[in-house]
Design a protein around this motif. Structure first.
Motif, short mmCIF file in Angstrom:
data_model
loop_
_atom_site.label_atom_id
_atom_site.label_comp_id
_atom_site.label_asym_id
_atom_site.label_seq_id
_atom_site.Cartn_x
_atom_site.Cartn_y
_atom_site.Cartn_z
N GLU A 163 0.85 -1.20 0.00
CA GLU A 163 0.00 0.00 0.00
C GLU A 163 0.89 1.26 0.00
O GLU A 163 1.40 1.67 1.04
CB GLU A 163 -0.92 -0.07 1.22
CG GLU A 163 -1.83 1.09 1.49
CD GLU A 163 -2.56 1.68 0.30
OE1 GLU A 163 -1.92 2.48 -0.40
OE2 GLU A 163 -3.75 1.39 0.08
N ASP B 253 4.34 6.95 0.50
CA ASP B 253 5.56 6.46 1.11
C ASP B 253 6.12 5.33 0.24
O ASP B 253 5.53 4.26 0.16
CB ASP B 253 5.24 5.95 2.53
CG ASP B 253 6.46 5.37 3.25
OD1 ASP B 253 7.49 5.13 2.60
OD2 ASP B 253 6.36 5.16 4.48
N LYS C 49 14.02 1.01 -2.78
CA LYS C 49 15.32 0.34 -2.73
C LYS C 49 15.44 -0.73 -3.81
O LYS C 49 16.51 -0.95 -4.36
CB LYS C 49 15.57 -0.28 -1.36
CG LYS C 49 16.02 0.77 -0.34
CD LYS C 49 16.33 0.11 0.99
CE LYS C 49 15.07 -0.50 1.50
NZ LYS C 49 15.05 -0.84 2.91
N GLU D 29 13.53 -6.10 11.54
CA GLU D 29 14.38 -5.04 11.02
C GLU D 29 14.28 -3.75 11.81
O GLU D 29 15.26 -3.06 12.06
CB GLU D 29 14.02 -4.75 9.56
CG GLU D 29 14.70 -5.71 8.62
CD GLU D 29 14.27 -5.48 7.19
OE1 GLU D 29 14.72 -4.49 6.62
OE2 GLU D 29 13.47 -6.27 6.67
N HIS E 38 7.77 -2.43 11.53
CA HIS E 38 7.59 -1.37 10.52
C HIS E 38 6.78 -1.76 9.30
O HIS E 38 6.65 -0.95 8.38
CB HIS E 38 8.96 -0.85 10.11
CG HIS E 38 9.72 -1.83 9.25
ND1 HIS E 38 9.83 -3.16 9.55
CD2 HIS E 38 10.39 -1.66 8.09
CE1 HIS E 38 10.55 -3.75 8.62
NE2 HIS E 38 10.90 -2.87 7.71
N ILE F 270 3.20 -2.40 7.99
CA ILE F 270 1.85 -2.14 8.49
C ILE F 270 0.81 -2.81 7.59
O ILE F 270 0.89 -2.76 6.37
CB ILE F 270 1.57 -0.61 8.52
CG1 ILE F 270 2.71 0.15 9.22
CG2 ILE F 270 0.21 -0.31 9.15
CD1 ILE F 270 2.68 0.11 10.72
N ASP G 65 11.03 -6.24 -4.09
CA ASP G 65 10.87 -5.35 -2.96
C ASP G 65 9.39 -5.17 -2.62
O ASP G 65 8.96 -5.37 -1.47
CB ASP G 65 11.52 -3.99 -3.27
CG ASP G 65 11.72 -3.16 -2.02
OD1 ASP G 65 11.48 -3.67 -0.91
OD2 ASP G 65 12.11 -1.99 -2.16
N THR H 13 7.39 -7.11 0.94
CA THR H 13 6.55 -6.40 1.90
C THR H 13 5.13 -6.97 1.88
O THR H 13 4.55 -7.29 2.92
CB THR H 13 6.54 -4.89 1.57
OG1 THR H 13 7.89 -4.41 1.56
CG2 THR H 13 5.74 -4.10 2.58
P1 ADP Z 1 12.73 -2.75 4.80
O1 ADP Z 1 13.82 -3.06 3.86
O2 ADP Z 1 12.97 -1.58 5.68
O3 ADP Z 1 12.19 -3.95 5.50
P2 ADP Z 1 10.40 -3.04 3.30
O4 ADP Z 1 10.60 -3.19 1.86
O5 ADP Z 1 10.05 -4.25 4.07
O6 ADP Z 1 11.59 -2.25 3.89
O7 ADP Z 1 9.28 -1.96 3.52
C1 ADP Z 1 9.04 -1.36 4.76
C2 ADP Z 1 8.81 0.11 4.57
O8 ADP Z 1 7.75 0.30 3.62
C3 ADP Z 1 8.32 0.79 5.83
O9 ADP Z 1 9.39 1.35 6.53
C4 ADP Z 1 7.34 1.82 5.32
O10 ADP Z 1 8.03 2.98 4.88
C5 ADP Z 1 6.76 1.16 4.13
N1 ADP Z 1 5.60 0.28 4.42
C6 ADP Z 1 5.14 -0.18 5.61
N2 ADP Z 1 4.07 -0.97 5.45
C7 ADP Z 1 3.83 -1.00 4.11
C8 ADP Z 1 2.84 -1.63 3.30
N3 ADP Z 1 1.88 -2.41 3.81
N4 ADP Z 1 2.92 -1.43 1.95
C9 ADP Z 1 3.89 -0.66 1.41
N5 ADP Z 1 4.83 -0.03 2.11
C10 ADP Z 1 4.81 -0.21 3.45
#
Ligand code: ADP
Ligand code: MG
Length: 349
Positions: A120, A175, A181, A252, A264, A266, A292, A296
């Protein structure tokens, strides 16, 4: 009692003899002394790029310049980034963004649709409310969560003609932390290949791209590190070339209160961190942007729904490790995945 952790104590993925974690080294004919590497802190994470068949540091500088450019355009923490411009003009007017930002937004929306909002990109209000990893982190009240939930909806992220982008409601926050990344890893790979590098590892804090193959032409041996703190080492190994491996988990970035881990990632259905029995999930794909977004989403979806989704997608594989010591792999990995941790039960759908 509140315990607080930033970036976890281990990474879930290692590429043998490349990340150089003592216990995991295997003799695979990579002479580490021949590598030229560069590291730095970008996109909110520690980045390392290592080349095995070139000593031209100019190439690494080009890669890092591009990563910086991506950060400057996509970071929510940079005032003048395209993403900040979109957020600052939410509910007011549309904003023109760079081609690469538009490309990432299209992908983000596509994955939001494919995963029914498990990924999302407008999760911002909830990320801000929880503040995981920041000095303001706290458990919000239910009314606060409901308020923020009402501001989260990827259908209200409008991608218009001529790279114009609009968030329909004033309180919305885009966001790209869950996808930028991956795009950055793909761009780093593109620059390496364009400059004749065919053996390299790009690591953006858990977003890894194994470029080409080992210098001798044989495949990399990709190891998935155990997410269990008490056991060292890796859970399994696969031979792979030209592959992205992205891992997500609740280890993480999190704090703990009353024996619950608030992390982190959600869940946009509940407004709470996604709670499930997953210790770690890793996604293999050709393009890291896909891995990526999916890592998530697959964490949020859980094992059952996640595996079902992956089986429908082309060229995507997944490895789920659950807290009850099971490891689930997608069917395409059946032939190449070598289990290394005897305490895990391997399950193939
Ligand atoms: P990380 O490498 O930090 O684990 P992720 O790719 O797992 O990163 O994504 C986590 C980040 O994505 C969070 O820090 C937030 O900015 C954002 N995020 C959190 N929940 C969601 C979600 N359900 N969908 C998309 N982005 C998210
Ligand atoms: Mg992600």
């Amino acid at each position: 009692m509140k315990k607080r952790f930033l970036i976890g104590i281990f990474m879930i993925l290692l590429v043998f003899n490349v990340t150089g974690c003592g216990a995991n080294q295997q003799n695979d004919n990579v002479n580490v002394e021949d590598t030229v590497s560069k590291d730095g802190f970008l996109l909110g994470t520690y980045v390392v790029v290592k080349m095995y068949d070139s000593d031209n540091e100019e190439i690494l500088n080009k890669v890092f310049d591009r990563l910086k450019e991506i950060e400057d355009r996509m970071s929510i923490n940079i005032d003048k980034s395209d993403v900040s411009e979109i957020n600052n003009n939410a509910g007011i007017k549309s904003v023109r963004v760079h081609d690469d930002v538009y490309f990432v937004l299209r992908k983000a929306k596509e994955y939001a649709e494919i995963t029914d909002g498990a990924f999302e990109p407008t999760i911002g209000p909830l990320v801000k409310l929880w503040g995981i990893g920041s000095k303001d982190e706290k458990i919000p009240t239910q009314p606060e969560i409901n308020d923020s939930l009402a501001q989260v909806d990827y259908n209200k992220l409008k991608l218009l003609d001529d790279n114009m982008v609009f968030l329909e409601d004033e309180q919305m926050i885009l966001d790209l932390g869950g996808i930028a990344k991956g795009y950055a890893a793909d761009e780093a790979k593109r620059i390496l290949l364009e400059n004749g590098v065919n053996s390299a590892i790009i690591d953006l804090g858990g977003n890894v791209y194994a470029v080409g193959s080992k210098p001798d032409g044989s495949p990399w041996r990709i190891a998935i590190q155990s997410p269990f703190e008490t056991r060292g080492n890796h859970v399994g190994v696969m031979p792979e070339s030209d592959i992205s491996i992205v891992s997500s988990g609740d280890y993480e970035r999190y704090f703990e209160e009353n024996n619950k881990r608030y992390h982190h990632i959600i869940d946009s259905n509940t407004g709470y961190p996604a709670w499930n029995n997953i210790a770690g999930v890793s996604v293999l794909s050709k393009d890291s942007i896909d891995g990526d977004a999916l890592s998530t989403a697959l964490f949020v979806l859980g094992v059952e729904k996640g595996l079902r989704l992956v089986e429908k997608l082309e060229d995507i594989d997944v490895i789920y490790i659950t807290k009850d010591n099971k490891i689930y792999i997608s069917s395409q990995l059946k032939e190449k995945f070598e289990l290394a941790d005897e305490e895990l039960e391997l399950i193939i759908p």
